[in-house]
Design an enzyme around this catalytic site. Structure first.
Site, PDB file in Angstrom:
ATOM      1  N   SER A 119       0.822  -1.221   0.000  1.00 32.07           N
ATOM      2  CA  SER A 119       0.000   0.000   0.000  1.00 32.07           C
ATOM      3  C   SER A 119       0.851   1.263   0.000  1.00 32.07           C
ATOM      4  CB  SER A 119      -0.937   0.006   1.220  1.00 32.07           C
ATOM      5  OG  SER A 119      -0.181  -0.023   2.420  1.00 32.07           O
TER       6      SER A 119
ATOM      7  N   ASN B 139      -1.391  -1.687  13.523  1.00 29.47           N
ATOM      8  CA  ASN B 139      -2.834  -1.433  13.581  1.00 29.47           C
ATOM      9  C   ASN B 139      -3.158  -0.124  14.303  1.00 29.47           C
ATOM     10  OD1 ASN B 139      -2.850  -3.863  12.345  1.00 29.47           O
ATOM     11  ND2 ASN B 139      -3.795  -5.008  14.029  1.00 29.47           N
TER      12      ASN B 139
ATOM     13  N   THR C 133     -39.147  27.806  -8.775  1.00 32.54           N
ATOM     14  CA  THR C 133     -39.457  26.468  -8.260  1.00 32.54           C
ATOM     15  C   THR C 133     -39.841  25.648  -9.481  1.00 32.54           C
ATOM     16  OG1 THR C 133     -41.810  26.869  -7.904  1.00 32.54           O
ATOM     17  CG2 THR C 133     -40.337  27.406  -6.065  1.00 32.54           C
ATOM     18  N   HIS C 134     -39.488  24.394  -9.477  1.00 36.20           N
ATOM     19  CA  HIS C 134     -39.743  23.522 -10.640  1.00 36.20           C
ATOM     20  C   HIS C 134     -39.101  24.084 -11.911  1.00 36.20           C
ATOM     21  CE1 HIS C 134     -42.850  21.841  -7.955  1.00 36.20           C
ATOM     22  NE2 HIS C 134     -43.160  23.103  -7.731  1.00 36.20           N
TER      23      HIS C 134
ATOM     24  N   SER D  58     -13.640  24.331 -27.742  1.00 37.32           N
ATOM     25  CA  SER D  58     -13.880  23.074 -28.442  1.00 37.32           C
ATOM     26  C   SER D  58     -12.754  22.854 -29.440  1.00 37.32           C
ATOM     27  CB  SER D  58     -15.225  23.130 -29.174  1.00 37.32           C
ATOM     28  OG  SER D  58     -15.240  22.186 -30.237  1.00 37.32           O
TER      29      SER D  58
ATOM     30  N   LYS E  72     -17.034  28.034 -29.602  1.00 32.44           N
ATOM     31  CA  LYS E  72     -17.479  27.535 -28.302  1.00 32.44           C
ATOM     32  C   LYS E  72     -16.713  28.113 -27.122  1.00 32.44           C
ATOM     33  CE  LYS E  72     -19.772  23.955 -27.860  1.00 32.44           C
ATOM     34  NZ  LYS E  72     -21.072  23.903 -27.196  1.00 32.44           N
TER      35      LYS E  72
ATOM     36  N   ASN F  82     -17.034  26.865 -23.282  1.00 32.81           N
ATOM     37  CA  ASN F  82     -17.760  25.834 -22.533  1.00 32.81           C
ATOM     38  C   ASN F  82     -17.538  25.939 -21.021  1.00 32.81           C
ATOM     39  OD1 ASN F  82     -18.835  24.654 -24.840  1.00 32.81           O
ATOM     40  ND2 ASN F  82     -17.042  23.341 -25.129  1.00 32.81           N
TER      41      ASN F  82
ATOM     42  N   GLU G 273     -19.412  21.499 -15.115  1.00 28.74           N
ATOM     43  CA  GLU G 273     -19.705  20.094 -15.414  1.00 28.74           C
ATOM     44  C   GLU G 273     -18.816  19.165 -14.595  1.00 28.74           C
ATOM     45  OE1 GLU G 273     -20.092  19.745 -19.894  1.00 28.74           O
ATOM     46  OE2 GLU G 273     -19.679  21.869 -19.636  1.00 28.74           O
TER      47      GLU G 273
ATOM     48  N   TYR H  68      -8.986  -5.239  13.896  1.00 27.20           N
ATOM     49  CA  TYR H  68      -8.389  -4.838  12.625  1.00 27.20           C
ATOM     50  C   TYR H  68      -8.542  -5.949  11.580  1.00 27.20           C
ATOM     51  CZ  TYR H  68      -5.183  -3.502   8.962  1.00 27.20           C
ATOM     52  OH  TYR H  68      -4.678  -3.173   7.734  1.00 27.20           O
TER      53      TYR H  68
ATOM     54  N   GLN I 233      -7.344  -1.375   4.835  1.00 28.26           N
ATOM     55  CA  GLN I 233      -6.332  -0.692   4.027  1.00 28.26           C
ATOM     56  C   GLN I 233      -6.966   0.081   2.864  1.00 28.26           C
ATOM     57  OE1 GLN I 233      -2.340  -2.459   3.508  1.00 28.26           O
ATOM     58  NE2 GLN I 233      -2.911  -2.685   1.379  1.00 28.26           N
TER      59      GLN I 233
ATOM     60  N   LYS J   7      -7.868   4.448   2.957  1.00 27.62           N
ATOM     61  CA  LYS J   7      -7.078   5.665   2.706  1.00 27.62           C
ATOM     62  C   LYS J   7      -7.258   6.202   1.292  1.00 27.62           C
ATOM     63  CE  LYS J   7      -3.832   3.383   4.680  1.00 27.62           C
ATOM     64  NZ  LYS J   7      -4.722   2.545   5.536  1.00 27.62           N
TER      65      LYS J   7
HETATM   66  N1  ARG Z   1      -0.987  -0.951   5.451  1.00 22.94           N
HETATM   67  C1  ARG Z   1      -1.879  -1.344   6.507  1.00 22.94           C
HETATM   68  C2  ARG Z   1      -3.174  -0.535   6.430  1.00 22.94           C
HETATM   69  O1  ARG Z   1      -3.187   0.421   5.765  1.00 22.94           O
HETATM   70  C3  ARG Z   1      -1.222  -1.120   7.819  1.00 22.94           C
HETATM   71  C4  ARG Z   1      -1.672  -2.032   8.882  1.00 22.94           C
HETATM   72  C5  ARG Z   1      -1.260  -3.440   8.589  1.00 22.94           C
HETATM   73  N2  ARG Z   1      -1.556  -4.269   9.708  1.00 22.94           N
HETATM   74  C6  ARG Z   1      -1.502  -5.573   9.619  1.00 22.94           C
HETATM   75  N3  ARG Z   1      -1.749  -6.241  10.693  1.00 22.94           N
HETATM   76  N4  ARG Z   1      -1.231  -6.178   8.499  1.00 22.94           N
HETATM   77  O2  ARG Z   1      -4.164  -0.881   7.018  1.00 22.94           O
END
Ligand code: ARG
Length: 440
Positions: A29, A109, A154-155, A276, A282, A284, A289, A316, A321, A324
């Protein structure tokens, strides 16, 4: 894995042989959580200072680790499992054995939950500031062209005349509620999980409250299982951003309508409009949008995050993961869209004549004509019927004028009292500006 005195991931003692590269690719990650680096460094320093204070590690080693944490950076080609592994690898590389003491009483964790909370706390504040920027742009436009008169709808049917300031203030008050939700999300994030360990704390004499205080966090966790599995703060921030984007989307839709040739009430500044590739004429409103489109994606991210959370047994689970990326992208999207709209409103050229012509079509004051009859003693239902008949037979009213109709509606929150609303909004913006930036 790039370790100096260990090969393989942090947990490699239990398992034999290397991780299959495809499994590493799936579980890794770092590409996402590298954004957590400064927050994890701050949390790691607080943890290490506590270890030193509590005599769990020698004070001199605690000082050395804290100093080394300042030197941690994402190195080119880093292939660690996550940013937490990267930090520990670099500490060990820099300090040897002292670096191997950092993780006492800690798990990734509680570590990831803490870093992510610090990230959310800081970014909720940033979004608040960006929302205030947009409110300010709306207020500046309200000061410049706020007395222009347009029909409220309205509407999407012409209804009653309102001053432009009243219309812009409506958006600004919706944004103010967003600020309330963002501040609540910031407060929800402001609880330290450090000390919860993997799920059940530690037998070492940790000081979670001291760590929370060191981080300037409002509180430390009440339950270690909850501390490592709770992502309510992330969902709160994702929701606050999603609803803010829904508001932005409505503003964007309105800019699309107002700048169309059919209404032509406003023109975007050239540096905010797009052209465009084929049609030379154009201009735009892509910004409007994109505000609309990004709100759609944001609703999906919020839904996705809630779906990730819904089936998880305590405590956990690696599913977490996924949290994020959803929140990082959500915050990026809202920051970007708020900026686009700020530019659009700051440079918006309003066609006051065309707006007023729509408001002065002789129908938008029909309610005011009926209310005049009520003042003469007629029951409202009869007044309504009479004015409806006159409209149906083609009559158009020149009295009151739209301006007179507006001036007659002076109750709190009404279009004739828009000055009070703008004053209140200016106070709100000043209050948002005075909110201290959370460290780090
Ligand atoms: N990269 C993990 C996360 O974002 C960190 C925690 C990993 N913990 C574990 N017991 N494998 O959640």
């Amino acid at each position: 894995m790039g370790g100096t005195d260990t090969d393989g991931p942090l947990w490699s003692g239990r398992l034999e042989g290397g991780l299959h590269p495809d499994v590493l690719a799936l579980t890794q990650s770092l590409d996402v959580d590298r954004q957590l680096l400064p927050y994890d460094v701050a949390a790691s320093k607080a943890h290490v200072r506590m270890l030193g204070r509590q005599g769990i590690i020698p004070a001199a080693e605690a000082d050395a680790i804290v100093a080394a944490l300042d030197g941690v950076a994402i190195d080119a080609g880093a292939a660690d499992e996550d940013v937490h592994s990267l930090i520990e690898r670099q500490l060990v590389a820099a300090l040897g054995d002292a670096g191997r003491r950092v993780h006492a009483g800690r798990s990734r964790n509680d570590q990831v939950a803490t870093a992510f909370r610090l990230w959310c706390r800081a970014h909720a504040w940033r979004v608040v500031q960006r929302v205030a920027d947009l409110q300010e742009a709306l207020l500046v436009l309200a000061e410049r062209d706020g007395d222009a008169v347009l029909p409220g709808y309205t509407h999407l049917q012409r209804a009653q005349p309102v001053p432009l300031a009243h219309h812009l203030a409506a958006h600004a008050f919706a944004l103010q509620r967003d600020i309330g939700r963002l501040r609540a999300a910031q407060a929800a994030a402001d609880v330290s999980p450090l000390g919860a360990g993997a799920l059940a704390g530690s037998s070492l004499p940790l000081d979670p409250a001291g760590v929370a205080a060191d981080l300037g966090m409002a509180d430390s966790f009440a339950n270690s299982l909850d501390a490592v599995s709770d992502r309510d703060f992330a969902a709160d921030l994702a929701y606050a951003c999603a609803l803010c984007l829904v508001h932005c989307s409505r503003m964007g839709e309105e800019l699309v309508l107002w700048t169309s040739q059919e209404l032509a009430w406003a023109a975007l500044p050239d540096d905010v409009a797009t052209g465009s590739s084929m049609m030379p004429q154009k201009k735009n409103p892509d910004v409007g949008e994109l505000a609309r489109g990004r709100a759609g994606t944001a609703i999906g991210r919020l839904t996705g995050l809630l779906a990730v959370l819904k089936g998880l047994p305590l405590a956990y689970n690696r599913d977490l993961q996924e949290d994020k990326q959803a929140v990082f992208e959500q915050v990026d999207a809202v920051l970007g869209v708020l900026r686009l709209l700020e530019f659009a409103y700051a440079g918006l050229v309003v066609d006051r004549e065309r707006m007023r012509a729509a408001a002065a079509d002789g129908t938008t004051v029909a309610t005011d004509v009926a209310e005049a009859l009520v003042r003469d003693g007629l029951p409202f239902r009869d007044a309504h019927a009479e004015v409806a008949r006159r409209i149906a037979s083609g009559e158009r009213f020149t009295s009151p004028t739209p301006e007179e109709a507006i001036a007659a509606r002076t109750g709190p929150g009404m279009p004739g009292a828009v000055g009070d609303q703008l004053a209140r909004l200016r106070e709100h913006v000043a209050e948002s500006r005075s909110l201290p930036e959370p460290a780090p």
